[in-house]
Motif scaffolding. Structure first.
Motif, PDB file in Angstrom:
ATOM      1  N   LEU B  28      39.553  52.615  45.587  1.00  0.00           N
ATOM      2  CA  LEU B  28      40.906  52.577  44.883  1.00  0.00           C
ATOM      3  C   LEU B  28      40.539  51.726  43.493  1.00  0.00           C
ATOM      4  O   LEU B  28      41.178  52.330  42.641  1.00  0.00           O
ATOM      5  N   PRO B  29      39.994  50.582  43.449  1.00  0.00           N
ATOM      6  CA  PRO B  29      40.397  49.837  42.268  1.00  0.00           C
ATOM      7  C   PRO B  29      39.667  50.535  40.934  1.00  0.00           C
ATOM      8  O   PRO B  29      40.372  50.743  39.933  1.00  0.00           O
ATOM      9  N   ALA B  36      45.677  53.312  35.149  1.00  0.00           N
ATOM     10  CA  ALA B  36      46.641  52.015  34.839  1.00  0.00           C
ATOM     11  C   ALA B  36      46.223  50.846  34.096  1.00  0.00           C
ATOM     12  O   ALA B  36      47.250  50.114  33.639  1.00  0.00           O
ATOM     13  N   ARG B  37      44.868  50.969  33.878  1.00  0.00           N
ATOM     14  CA  ARG B  37      44.559  49.762  32.914  1.00  0.00           C
ATOM     15  C   ARG B  37      44.839  48.354  33.499  1.00  0.00           C
ATOM     16  O   ARG B  37      44.829  48.179  34.474  1.00  0.00           O
ATOM     17  N   ASN B  38      45.477  47.662  32.857  1.00  0.00           N
ATOM     18  CA  ASN B  38      45.858  46.106  33.215  1.00  0.00           C
ATOM     19  C   ASN B  38      46.984  46.304  34.147  1.00  0.00           C
ATOM     20  O   ASN B  38      47.314  45.112  34.567  1.00  0.00           O
ATOM     21  N   GLY B  39      47.758  47.322  34.260  1.00  0.00           N
ATOM     22  CA  GLY B  39      48.883  47.431  35.444  1.00  0.00           C
ATOM     23  C   GLY B  39      48.070  47.632  36.781  1.00  0.00           C
ATOM     24  O   GLY B  39      48.809  48.212  37.492  1.00  0.00           O
ATOM     25  N   LEU B  40      46.792  47.833  36.869  1.00  0.00           N
ATOM     26  CA  LEU B  40      46.239  47.995  38.065  1.00  0.00           C
ATOM     27  C   LEU B  40      46.726  47.389  39.405  1.00  0.00           C
ATOM     28  O   LEU B  40      46.928  47.943  40.615  1.00  0.00           O
ATOM     29  N   TRP B  41      47.251  45.800  39.189  1.00  0.00           N
ATOM     30  CA  TRP B  41      47.629  45.095  40.518  1.00  0.00           C
ATOM     31  C   TRP B  41      49.075  45.741  40.885  1.00  0.00           C
ATOM     32  O   TRP B  41      49.397  45.461  41.780  1.00  0.00           O
ATOM     33  N   LEU B 236      41.405  40.292  36.886  1.00  0.00           N
ATOM     34  CA  LEU B 236      41.588  38.981  36.571  1.00  0.00           C
ATOM     35  C   LEU B 236      39.841  38.616  36.092  1.00  0.00           C
ATOM     36  O   LEU B 236      39.725  37.823  35.230  1.00  0.00           O
ATOM     37  N   LEU B 237      38.979  39.170  37.004  1.00  0.00           N
ATOM     38  CA  LEU B 237      37.693  38.757  36.963  1.00  0.00           C
ATOM     39  C   LEU B 237      36.991  39.800  35.672  1.00  0.00           C
ATOM     40  O   LEU B 237      36.328  39.401  34.798  1.00  0.00           O
ATOM     41  N   LEU B 238      37.216  41.078  35.904  1.00  0.00           N
ATOM     42  CA  LEU B 238      36.370  42.050  35.063  1.00  0.00           C
ATOM     43  C   LEU B 238      37.203  42.415  33.906  1.00  0.00           C
ATOM     44  O   LEU B 238      36.618  43.019  33.048  1.00  0.00           O
ATOM     45  N   GLY B 239      38.400  42.548  33.805  1.00  0.00           N
ATOM     46  CA  GLY B 239      39.402  42.865  32.823  1.00  0.00           C
ATOM     47  C   GLY B 239      38.890  44.586  32.470  1.00  0.00           C
ATOM     48  O   GLY B 239      38.937  45.259  33.386  1.00  0.00           O
ATOM     49  N   PRO B 240      38.788  44.729  30.998  1.00  0.00           N
ATOM     50  CA  PRO B 240      38.485  46.161  30.715  1.00  0.00           C
ATOM     51  C   PRO B 240      37.142  46.662  31.415  1.00  0.00           C
ATOM     52  O   PRO B 240      37.154  47.739  31.351  1.00  0.00           O
ATOM     53  N   ASP B 241      36.402  45.747  31.953  1.00  0.00           N
ATOM     54  CA  ASP B 241      35.181  46.353  32.378  1.00  0.00           C
ATOM     55  C   ASP B 241      35.437  46.964  34.079  1.00  0.00           C
ATOM     56  O   ASP B 241      34.635  47.580  34.444  1.00  0.00           O
TER      57      ASP B 241
END
Lengths: 73, 368
Positions: B28-29, B36-41, B236-241
């Protein structure tokens, strides 16, 4: 995957058939037919070059094609 | 059926949790991040609705037809031939879903850890294990779920050790492209969450007096909370990666390094995820075997468990030449196909069954 897959499945099918033989004798005819049909279906399908044979993935991709624009990034 | 085959509420909740998240943590992530990019959470939250619909239908149908498993009540609601066809579809769905589940697990294991082990061996060994559990009955699956789910969840706590590496700036700006990308990103998670409907194969074995609703809501809440936690740590850890990693939690675990001593935690991760995937596979496997058995009205489903296992093996490689195709399937097809079978179909069944019940009660009422 390769040509060994058929033999792997065939050997597994034979082992299953032997190990279930005793239980199979106690079941009604319909149960035996379903059991053998499922095993046979597995053996026949394993004869194909499965990863490249069109199957469930292609069917579903076709069925849900109209909805694809919703999910394409 | 012996008395120790009855399920408790905790077992029910554990089965649901592992059924959704067994492969959910793997897939899923990365899949959700594509949209969703940074809206993943945020992507887990819309799925609550689908999960509640699936769960509500499963409970409602099991109350209308107590003691019957899904294919049996499908036949009763829709009649003989349409019921057989829809039941067959459900059987094929369970086979295919079990195949994809075991394939994702196999790709994860061979791709990240055991590079030289043949995929067939990894898949066949866990399928054999699940087959033995399924043959022993629903009670064994439920008890192993209750026993193994804590082990499955435990490694997530280790993510806290990553605290020094987290970058909160990756969360900003929140919702920079609006809510639509988040909703698109939530399509795959909601498909996964609709799989809670599979619990209906276990409801006939539930001990009397268990408050199903309470346990269902608790397990859905646990699923959402765990996925929220994992998604948050990924971003938070990987960001755009995040989107470029195959299994983000695995990468996160490789990051863990406390005092140059606690390292290589990913070995734990593999050991613990095996049990989660085992429960998920066993649930789908049990559903497939029960569907087939009900479809042909067999006397004992145990006889066909291993033949069904061979078909699951076949479905795990059929038309899936590479991991990329599996990932594409998860992204483009699963968001519609899984909820169709696990939320829409049960919803229609509830409607049809209610109409039938109402008509029957009108007919049975004396005229005048």
């Amino acid at each position: 995957m390769g040509k060994w897959f058929f033999w792997e499945v065939a050997i597994a099918a034979v082992i299953i058939a032997i190990s279930e033989w005793k239980r199979l004798q106690e079941q009604p005819g319909k149960d035996r037919i379903v059991f053998l049909a499922l095993l046979l279906a597995g053996a026949v399908l394993s004869f194909l070059n499965l990863p490249d044979t069109p199957g469930p993935t292609s069917v579903m991709a076709y069925v849900f094609k109209p909805l694809r624009p919703l999910v394409e990034p | 059926m012996s008395n120790n085959d009855k399920m408790t509420g905790v077992q029910l909740a554990c089965v649901m949790y592992s059924t959704v998240l067994g492969t959910g943590f793997i897939t899923l992530p990365t899949t959700s991040y594509q949209y969703a990019r940074n809206g993943l959470w945020l992507t887990m939250f819309p799925g609550i609705l689908t999960a509640l619909i699936s769960m509500g239908c499963a409970v409602k149908l099991s109350r209308m037809y107590p003691g019957l498993s899904p294919v049996a009540y499908i036949k009763r609601i829709l009649g003989r031939i349409p019921g057989f066809l829809v039941g067959l579809l459900l059987f094929l769905f369970c086979l295919q879903a079990a195949g994809v589940t075991v394939r994702q697990y196999g790709d994860f294991v061979t791709g990240s850890f055991m590079n030289r082990t043949p995929l067939t061996f990894v898949i066949a060994s866990i399928a054999l294990l699940a087959g033995i559990a399924v043959r022993c009955g629903a009670g064994v699956i439920a008890r192993s779920a209750a026993l193994l789910t804590p082990i499955f969840v435990l490694p997530l706590l280790l993510l806290v050790l990553l605290y020094p590496h987290l970058e909160f700036r990756y969360l900003f700006p929140p919702l920079e492209r609006g809510i639509v990308p988040v909703l698109k990103g939530s399509l795959t998670p909601q498909a996964w969450m609709s799989e809670v409907y599979l619990i209906s194969f276990f409801l006939p074995r539930l001990a009397s007096g268990v408050k199903i609703g309470r346990w269902a809501v608790a397990s859905i809440a646990a699923i959402v909370a765990s996925m929220f936690y994992v998604n948050l740590f990924s971003i938070l850890l990987l960001g755009p990666d995040t989107g470029s990693k195959l299994v983000t939690i695995l990468i996160a675990f490789r990051y863990i390094n406390v005092a140059d001593f606690f390292e290589n935690m990913e070995a734990f991760l593999l050991a613990m995820w095996v049990v989660g995937n085992f429960v998920k596979l066993a649930v789908f496997y049990y559903a497939a075997s029960m569907s087939c058995s009900e479809l042909f009205r067999l006397r004992d489903y145990r006889l066909i468990v291993f033949p069904v296992g061979i078909l699951i093996l076949i479905f795990s490689i059929w038309d899936l030449p590479s991991f990329a195709i599996v990932a594409e399937q998860n992204l483009l097809v699963a968001p519609f196909w899984v909820p169709t079978m696990m939320a829409v179909l049960p919803g229609l069944l509830v409607i049809a069954a209610s109409i039938q019940w109402r008509r029957r009660s009108l007919q049975s009422r004396p005229n005048g």
